[in-house]
Design an enzyme around this catalytic site. Structure first.
Site, PDB file in Angstrom:
ATOM      1  N   GLY A 108       0.739  -1.133  -0.053  1.00 31.91           N
ATOM      2  CA  GLY A 108       0.075  -0.103  -0.095  1.00 31.91           C
ATOM      3  C   GLY A 108       0.884   1.201   0.083  1.00 31.91           C
ATOM      4  N   GLU A 142       5.282  -5.963   2.792  1.00 34.58           N
ATOM      5  CA  GLU A 142       5.057  -6.413   1.535  1.00 34.58           C
ATOM      6  C   GLU A 142       5.144  -5.386   0.462  1.00 34.58           C
ATOM      7  OE1 GLU A 142       2.053  -9.210   1.177  1.00 34.58           O
ATOM      8  OE2 GLU A 142       2.226 -10.339   2.987  1.00 34.58           O
ATOM      9  N   GLY A 144       5.298  -3.336  -2.798  1.00 37.70           N
ATOM     10  CA  GLY A 144       5.097  -3.338  -4.247  1.00 37.70           C
ATOM     11  C   GLY A 144       5.440  -2.410  -4.987  1.00 37.70           C
ATOM     12  N   ARG A 145       4.365  -1.600  -5.205  1.00 35.68           N
ATOM     13  CA  ARG A 145       5.037  -0.344  -5.844  1.00 35.68           C
ATOM     14  C   ARG A 145       5.856   0.563  -5.529  1.00 35.68           C
ATOM     15  NH1 ARG A 145       0.199   1.459  -8.203  1.00 35.68           N
ATOM     16  NH2 ARG A 145      -1.343  -0.020  -7.216  1.00 35.68           N
ATOM     17  N   TYR A 195      -6.681  -2.024 -14.915  1.00 33.85           N
ATOM     18  CA  TYR A 195      -6.513  -2.814 -13.905  1.00 33.85           C
ATOM     19  C   TYR A 195      -6.119  -2.274 -12.701  1.00 33.85           C
ATOM     20  CZ  TYR A 195      -7.284  -6.222 -17.206  1.00 33.85           C
ATOM     21  OH  TYR A 195      -7.804  -7.038 -18.293  1.00 33.85           O
ATOM     22  N   ASP A 196      -5.096  -1.037 -12.620  1.00 30.58           N
ATOM     23  CA  ASP A 196      -4.400  -0.540 -11.556  1.00 30.58           C
ATOM     24  C   ASP A 196      -5.050   1.137 -11.524  1.00 30.58           C
ATOM     25  OD1 ASP A 196      -2.783  -0.682  -9.315  1.00 30.58           O
ATOM     26  OD2 ASP A 196      -1.408   0.749 -10.528  1.00 30.58           O
ATOM     27  N   CYS A 223      -6.737  -2.487 -32.528  1.00 29.63           N
ATOM     28  CA  CYS A 223      -8.069  -2.313 -33.259  1.00 29.63           C
ATOM     29  C   CYS A 223      -9.157  -1.994 -32.522  1.00 29.63           C
ATOM     30  CB  CYS A 223      -8.452  -3.608 -33.815  1.00 29.63           C
ATOM     31  SG  CYS A 223      -8.676  -5.014 -32.864  1.00 29.63           S
ATOM     32  N   TYR A 252       2.763  -2.686 -11.781  1.00 29.85           N
ATOM     33  CA  TYR A 252       1.446  -3.402 -12.364  1.00 29.85           C
ATOM     34  C   TYR A 252       1.206  -2.987 -14.028  1.00 29.85           C
ATOM     35  CZ  TYR A 252       0.749  -3.963  -7.246  1.00 29.85           C
ATOM     36  OH  TYR A 252       1.258  -4.367  -6.212  1.00 29.85           O
TER      37      TYR A 252
HETATM   38  C1  LIG Z   1      -0.790  -9.692  -0.772  1.00 32.16           C
HETATM   39  C2  LIG Z   1      -0.302  -8.753  -1.378  1.00 32.16           C
HETATM   40  N1  LIG Z   1       0.839  -8.003  -0.687  1.00 32.16           N
HETATM   41  C3  LIG Z   1       1.573  -7.078  -1.235  1.00 32.16           C
HETATM   42  C4  LIG Z   1       0.891  -6.523  -2.457  1.00 32.16           C
HETATM   43  C5  LIG Z   1       1.832  -5.319  -2.882  1.00 32.16           C
HETATM   44  O1  LIG Z   1       0.994  -4.236  -2.816  1.00 32.16           O
HETATM   45  P1  LIG Z   1       1.605  -2.583  -3.143  1.00 32.16           P
HETATM   46  O2  LIG Z   1       2.006  -2.775  -4.338  1.00 32.16           O
HETATM   47  O3  LIG Z   1       0.318  -1.857  -2.794  1.00 32.16           O
HETATM   48  O4  LIG Z   1       2.550  -2.325  -2.064  1.00 32.16           O
HETATM   49  C6  LIG Z   1      -0.163  -7.026  -3.111  1.00 32.16           C
HETATM   50  C7  LIG Z   1      -0.601  -6.160  -4.345  1.00 32.16           C
HETATM   51  O5  LIG Z   1      -1.744  -6.850  -4.682  1.00 32.16           O
HETATM   52  C8  LIG Z   1      -0.700  -8.072  -2.446  1.00 32.16           C
HETATM   53  O6  LIG Z   1      -1.641  -8.655  -2.748  1.00 32.16           O
END
Ligand SMILES: Cc1ncc(COP(=O)(O)O)c(C=O)c1O
Length: 342
Positions: A108, A142, A144-145, A195-196, A223, A252
């Site tokens: 998040g 965790e 991600g982005r 999707y994002d 197309c 993403y």
């Molecule tokens: C279980 C879980 N952890 C971590 C993430 C990464 O989230 P973020 O990109 O918001 O940090 C996601 C993304 O969908 C997720 O589903």
């Protein structure tokens, strides 16, 4: 493994009874780019106690709590709420005889240029101090982005242009709107629009001296009429072959891209500023055997460009990453297989 429903517990009991399990709770940000709570996470107050009782009766080893407040969270205080809810579940679990030792605070966190994790970090750190002062609890996240969003910049080429005459409803004068067709779209990297829910910003690579801006739209190559990247943006008059730059295209995007309609998935050029490259070379044992050194196109002269042709045919590279804490080197992590990004 995480669980948030009873059936999952029975399944784990059958298939992997010794698993260490983490209960995933739901605590949604009021505003998030991609909410996740409608799909994952049990209610911490009405469902979690029952699930823990079931887990206990099945003899399943539950070791902690996890949550994800929603990706692209715009509500930093939600982290405190979620950490408090986790605390309450830790306490309830203790009454059942569990001794939880893991709190997973999910993702998040923001990653675009110009964003900062500071606000969330401050709230998370304070909440952890208040509710999880015990240093023996492992706290993990965790992200991600946060790591990847600003790491990728997408540059697209204009391969077609339509000039459309439009009558200005106020003045009655004719103005021209430009439709630019580029070589990537919503079936490729820009799937992130669908999707994002990403907000795309575009800027021409070149400086246009004339300064006049026109109402414009940007379209993908396929197309499909849905394949629109930006529906209304003020841009200078550009010509065939010009480049448009899109920042923050690392999260993403490529993993979901498809070659629909025969348009290839964008090629990734790993570009390192020369100073950064010198630093990396000193830290990592990289050599030209692991990378192909290519020429950056002149209009992308950002520094040293390292292009991997076929990363899977390159030798695996053991890399030792020094980890510094409190200013001193305290340990080294060895990664077995690190390959250049393609
Ligand atoms: C279980 C879980 N952890 C971590 C993430 C990464 O989230 P973020 O990109 O918001 O940090 C996601 C993304 O969908 C997720 O589903």
């Amino acid at each position: 493994m995480t669980f948030d429903n009873e059936l999952e517990l029975h399944k784990i009991k059958d298939i992997f009874p010794n698993a260490r399990m983490v209960i995933r709770i739901r605590c949604d940000a009021t505003v998030a780019q991609c909410p996740l709570g409608m799909k994952f996470g049990c209610n911490p107050y009405t469902e979690a106690p029952h699930l823990l009782n079931v887990a206990r009766s099945l003899g399943i080893n539950v070791v902690g709590v996890s949550f994800h407040v929603g990706s692209g969270c715009k509500d930093p205080p939600v982290f405190r709420k979620a950490i408090l809810a986790a605390r309450q579940i830790f306490d309830y679990a203790a009454t059942l005889g569990y001794n939880f030792n893991l709190l997973d605070i999910g993702g998040g966190y923001p990653g675009d240029h110009g964003t900062s994790i500071e606000k969330i970090a401050e709230i998370v750190n304070l909440a952890l101090d208040d509710y999880f002062p015990d240093p023996s609890i492992n706290i993990i996240a965790e992200p991600g982005r946060f790591y990847v969003s600003s790491a990728y910049t997408l540059t697209c080429n204009i391969h077609s242009i339509r000039a459309v005459n439009v009558e200005d409803p106020v003045t009655g004068h004719n103005t021209v709107n430009y439709m630019y067709y580029i070589n990537d779209g919503v079936y490729g990297s820009f799937n992130c629009i669908l999707y994002d829910h990403q907000k795309i910003t575009a800027q021409p690579l070149k400086n246009y001296t004339n300064g006049k801006l026109y109402s414009s739209s940007i379209w993908g190559p396929t197309c499909d009429g849905l394949d629109q990247v930006i529906d209304n943006i003020m841009l200078p008059e550009m010509v065939l072959g010009d480049w448009i730059v899109f920042e923050n295209m690392g999260a993403y995007t490529l993993p979901v891209a498809s070659p629909f309609n025969g348009f290839p998935i964008p090629k990734v050029h790993v570009v390192a500023d020369e100073n950064i490259w010198l630093l990396l070379k000193d830290i990592f044992p990289l050599s030209e055997d692991h990378f192909v050194i290519g020429n950056t196109p002149t209009n992308l002269r950002l520094g040293l460009d390292i292009v991997s042709t076929d990363p899977w045919s390159l030798p695996a590279l053991p890399i030792t990453i020094p980890v510094c804490r409190n200013g001193g080197l305290i340990e080294e992590h060895v990664l077995d297989f690190v390959r250049p990004i393609e």
